[in-house]
Design a protein around this motif. Structure first.
Motif, mmCIF file in Angstrom:
data_model
loop_
_atom_site.group_PDB
_atom_site.id
_atom_site.type_symbol
_atom_site.label_atom_id
_atom_site.label_comp_id
_atom_site.label_asym_id
_atom_site.label_seq_id
_atom_site.Cartn_x
_atom_site.Cartn_y
_atom_site.Cartn_z
ATOM 1 N N GLU A 121 15.417 11.177 -5.911
ATOM 2 C CA GLU A 121 16.712 10.613 -6.274
ATOM 3 C C GLU A 121 17.091 9.491 -5.320
ATOM 4 O O GLU A 121 18.242 9.348 -4.910
ATOM 5 C CB GLU A 121 17.794 11.702 -6.238
ATOM 6 C CG GLU A 121 17.556 12.835 -7.224
ATOM 7 C CD GLU A 121 18.580 13.948 -7.095
ATOM 8 O OE1 GLU A 121 19.547 13.783 -6.315
ATOM 9 O OE2 GLU A 121 18.418 14.986 -7.769
ATOM 10 N N THR A 122 16.118 8.667 -4.938
ATOM 11 C CA THR A 122 16.385 7.597 -3.978
ATOM 12 C C THR A 122 16.856 6.307 -4.635
ATOM 13 O O THR A 122 17.455 5.467 -3.972
ATOM 14 C CB THR A 122 15.120 7.282 -3.170
ATOM 15 O OG1 THR A 122 14.098 6.829 -4.076
ATOM 16 C CG2 THR A 122 14.630 8.520 -2.413
ATOM 17 N N GLY A 123 16.552 6.114 -5.906
ATOM 18 C CA GLY A 123 16.893 4.870 -6.579
ATOM 19 C C GLY A 123 15.977 3.714 -6.237
ATOM 20 O O GLY A 123 16.249 2.572 -6.623
ATOM 21 N N VAL A 169 7.160 15.563 -8.706
ATOM 22 C CA VAL A 169 6.473 15.397 -7.421
ATOM 23 C C VAL A 169 7.001 14.136 -6.736
ATOM 24 O O VAL A 169 7.185 13.103 -7.384
ATOM 25 C CB VAL A 169 4.945 15.280 -7.602
ATOM 26 C CG1 VAL A 169 4.235 15.301 -6.252
ATOM 27 C CG2 VAL A 169 4.418 16.399 -8.495
ATOM 28 N N ALA A 170 7.235 14.240 -5.426
ATOM 29 C CA ALA A 170 7.713 13.077 -4.675
ATOM 30 C C ALA A 170 7.269 13.177 -3.222
ATOM 31 O O ALA A 170 7.105 14.274 -2.680
ATOM 32 C CB ALA A 170 9.237 12.969 -4.748
ATOM 33 N N PHE A 208 0.838 -1.207 0.000
ATOM 34 C CA PHE A 208 0.000 0.000 0.000
ATOM 35 C C PHE A 208 0.865 1.246 0.000
ATOM 36 O O PHE A 208 0.647 2.183 -0.776
ATOM 37 C CB PHE A 208 -0.899 -0.036 1.232
ATOM 38 C CG PHE A 208 -1.751 1.177 1.446
ATOM 39 C CD1 PHE A 208 -2.810 1.474 0.601
ATOM 40 C CD2 PHE A 208 -1.506 2.034 2.513
ATOM 41 C CE1 PHE A 208 -3.606 2.590 0.810
ATOM 42 C CE2 PHE A 208 -2.292 3.145 2.738
ATOM 43 C CZ PHE A 208 -3.345 3.423 1.883
ATOM 44 N N ARG A 209 1.888 1.256 0.858
ATOM 45 C CA ARG A 209 2.776 2.423 0.948
ATOM 46 C C ARG A 209 3.534 2.637 -0.364
ATOM 47 O O ARG A 209 3.712 3.772 -0.825
ATOM 48 C CB ARG A 209 3.743 2.242 2.111
ATOM 49 C CG ARG A 209 4.693 3.417 2.292
ATOM 50 C CD ARG A 209 6.071 3.154 1.737
ATOM 51 N NE ARG A 209 6.896 4.348 1.733
ATOM 52 C CZ ARG A 209 8.187 4.336 1.574
ATOM 53 N NH1 ARG A 209 8.838 3.199 1.412
ATOM 54 N NH2 ARG A 209 8.869 5.478 1.538
ATOM 55 N N ALA A 210 4.015 1.547 -0.988
ATOM 56 C CA ALA A 210 4.750 1.683 -2.246
ATOM 57 C C ALA A 210 3.873 2.304 -3.330
ATOM 58 O O ALA A 210 4.343 3.117 -4.142
ATOM 59 C CB ALA A 210 5.280 0.320 -2.695
ATOM 60 N N ASP A 211 2.592 1.938 -3.346
ATOM 61 C CA ASP A 211 1.670 2.532 -4.324
ATOM 62 C C ASP A 211 1.496 4.028 -4.070
ATOM 63 O O ASP A 211 1.517 4.831 -5.012
ATOM 64 C CB ASP A 211 0.322 1.816 -4.249
ATOM 65 C CG ASP A 211 -0.701 2.429 -5.182
ATOM 66 O OD1 ASP A 211 -0.593 2.234 -6.405
ATOM 67 O OD2 ASP A 211 -1.599 3.146 -4.680
ATOM 68 N N LEU A 212 1.326 4.403 -2.802
ATOM 69 C CA LEU A 212 1.218 5.826 -2.487
ATOM 70 C C LEU A 212 2.489 6.567 -2.884
ATOM 71 O O LEU A 212 2.441 7.684 -3.413
ATOM 72 C CB LEU A 212 0.960 6.013 -0.989
ATOM 73 C CG LEU A 212 -0.359 5.494 -0.423
ATOM 74 C CD1 LEU A 212 -0.368 5.665 1.089
ATOM 75 C CD2 LEU A 212 -1.547 6.208 -1.046
ATOM 76 N N HIS A 213 3.633 5.955 -2.606
ATOM 77 C CA HIS A 213 4.913 6.594 -2.889
ATOM 78 C C HIS A 213 5.114 6.778 -4.387
ATOM 79 O O HIS A 213 5.650 7.810 -4.827
ATOM 80 C CB HIS A 213 6.046 5.748 -2.310
ATOM 81 C CG HIS A 213 7.368 6.433 -2.331
ATOM 82 N ND1 HIS A 213 7.825 7.222 -1.304
ATOM 83 C CD2 HIS A 213 8.336 6.475 -3.285
ATOM 84 C CE1 HIS A 213 9.010 7.710 -1.607
ATOM 85 N NE2 HIS A 213 9.349 7.263 -2.805
ATOM 86 N N ALA A 247 10.218 4.381 -6.965
ATOM 87 C CA ALA A 247 10.427 5.833 -6.898
ATOM 88 C C ALA A 247 9.449 6.565 -7.807
ATOM 89 O O ALA A 247 9.021 6.053 -8.853
ATOM 90 C CB ALA A 247 11.855 6.176 -7.287
ATOM 91 N N SER A 248 9.092 7.766 -7.415
ATOM 92 C CA SER A 248 8.154 8.561 -8.196
ATOM 93 C C SER A 248 8.813 9.120 -9.455
ATOM 94 O O SER A 248 9.946 9.605 -9.421
ATOM 95 C CB SER A 248 7.639 9.733 -7.351
ATOM 96 O OG SER A 248 6.934 10.656 -8.150
#
Length: 442
Positions: free
Chosen positions: A93-95, A114-115, A26-31, A99-100
């Motif tokens: 820039e998290t890799g 946007v991130a 769920f969090r990965a989808d939001l991110h 990532a967005s």
């Protein structure tokens, strides 16, 4: 409190582990799908759907894209838990594999990356996990929980919008309002302010429009260049922050955006600056804002601008000082579930929040704390002799490289939020022990 009541929170919180895998998805989808302040339509829909499946009554469109989910379980206190929906105009820039890559148009039409560089995706996921835990363990608590997904926190406008839209009139005045924020501290650590001291600063956001007279880049004597005026304003505002600082005050003035012109050989008609003021109190913020207004007016007058500047205070929020009695109750709960070695006190930072507005009229005690998000191995490797030096070497919130440890941060964040709520709902853990100082961190 009976021994059965004392054990109830522990049994509830054991359910966190089973939730981590679906919540991480769920969090990965939001991110991967962040949305700017005021544009959080998809984010609100995803959060509302999860909370509805958890068994809550869900209401949407409160103060914009705000979500309110109500979980009723008999007579008892009304506890408000808040998380934020919005993301930042930052290029990630998290890799990370999720990532967005999203872009969006700002209100002025500019398209920006946007991130979720502030961790609001983590906050929403902790809210969702807390709803799941409470809904699955109704025999262990009594009362009502309001789970609030607040829009537009980054512009410091969403809390006021929800309150103005009748949040308390429609859903009741809470007995307490709780919120948390990820921070570049070791994952698994929970941090509170010293009793009675602020954790977040008072602040104001400014929008300044300087009106010049456009012209040819090769003939600046026939124009009034607003870019030059804006540059002078930026330098003077930075110097003013030092000059206006009174003994014991920490004042910050930052110009985070300056927009002017389209081509190198065209002097534009105007320049727009977006700035923030941070200080320990609203009185100090207001004092600095008025000096900033005079600085802008003086620079425009000296440059012979054809029109006076526009100087707008876009938002204004008080310092975040947790209610001392309520905060002590939450700290005891955190000590009981985390242990004294993982509950610390930290000094005030210079970030601002609009969460204090949920209690600004004095009716509702608020409590706010930080949840560590740095993987332990990363914290251990970070250079520095102590925690403050380590903090300076790690990506903080709003950095394009800010990347919380997803599993450890969710585990601690859900536990902290649920334990805080249970402290009011009849089975909250009341532990003993001492909170460590910030300097005691490894």
């Amino acid at each position: 409190m009976t021994s059965r009541q004392r054990s109830a929170p522990a049994s509830i919180l054991q359910g966190v582990e089973a939730l981590l895998r679906p919540l991480a998805v769920f969090r990965a989808d939001l991110h991967r799908n962040p949305e700017l302040s005021g544009q959080e339509r998809r984010t609100a829909e995803r959060l509302a759907r999860w909370l509805g499946h958890a068994g809550c009554e869900v209401f949407t469109g409160v103060g914009g894209h705000g979500v309110v989910a109500r979980l009723r379980n008999g007579e008892g206190p009304l506890v408000l838990l808040r998380a934020e929906l919005d993301a930042l105009p930052v290029r990630e820039e998290t890799g990370l594999s999720y990532a967005s890559t999203v872009t969006a148009a700002r209100p002025d039409g500019r398209v920006v990356p946007v991130a979720h560089a502030c961790g609001h995706d983590i906050h929403m996921t902790c809210l969702a996990g807390t709803a799941e835990l409470l809904a699955a363990n109704r025999a262990s608590w009594r009362g009502t929980v309001l789970l609030v997904g607040q829009p537009a926190e980054e512009t410091l406008t969403g809390a006021a919008a929800m309150l103005d839209d009748g949040l308390y009139q429609r859903f009741g005045v809470p007995d307490v309002a709780l919120a948390q924020h990820v921070a570049p501290l070791p994952a698994g650590v929970v941090a509170h302010a010293p009793p009675g001291e602020p954790l977040t600063a008072a602040g104001a956001e400014l929008r300044i429009v300087i009106r010049g007279r456009g012209g040819h880049g090769g003939m600046p004597h026939l124009a009034v260049d607003p870019v030059v005026v804006a540059a002078s304003v930026v330098l003077r505002l930075r110097a003013m922050a030092v000059q206006e600082r009174r003994p014991g005050e920490h004042v910050v003035v930052t110009v985070g955006a300056l927009h002017a012109g389209e081509r190198a050989n065209v002097i534009p008609d105007s320049a727009v600056l977006e700035a923030i003021v941070r200080a320990p109190s609203l009185a100090a913020v207001d004092r600095v804002v008025e000096v900033a207004r005079r600085v802008v007016e003086d620079e425009c007058l000296a440059a012979r601008c054809p029109d006076p500047p526009e100087f707008t205070v876009v938002t204004r929020v008080p310092a975040g000082i947790s209610d001392p009695v309520a905060a002590a109750r939450v700290r005891r709960a955190h000590l009981a579930v985390f242990g004294a070695g993982r509950v610390v006190e930290v000094p005030q930072g210079q970030a601002s929040e609009d969460f204090p507005l949920f209690g600004a009229d004095g009716r509702v005690p608020t409590v706010y704390w930080y949840v560590g998000s740095v993987p332990p191995a990363v914290w251990d490797r970070a250079p520095g002799a102590g925690p403050l030096e380590k903090l300076h070497s790690l990506p903080a919130a709003h950095s394009p490289k800010f990347s919380p440890d997803p599993v450890a941060t969710l585990r601690a964040g859900i536990t902290a939020l649920a334990a805080g709520a249970l402290a009011w709902l009849g089975t909250g853990p009341l532990g003993n022990g001492e909170i460590m100082s910030f300097g005691s961190l490894p």
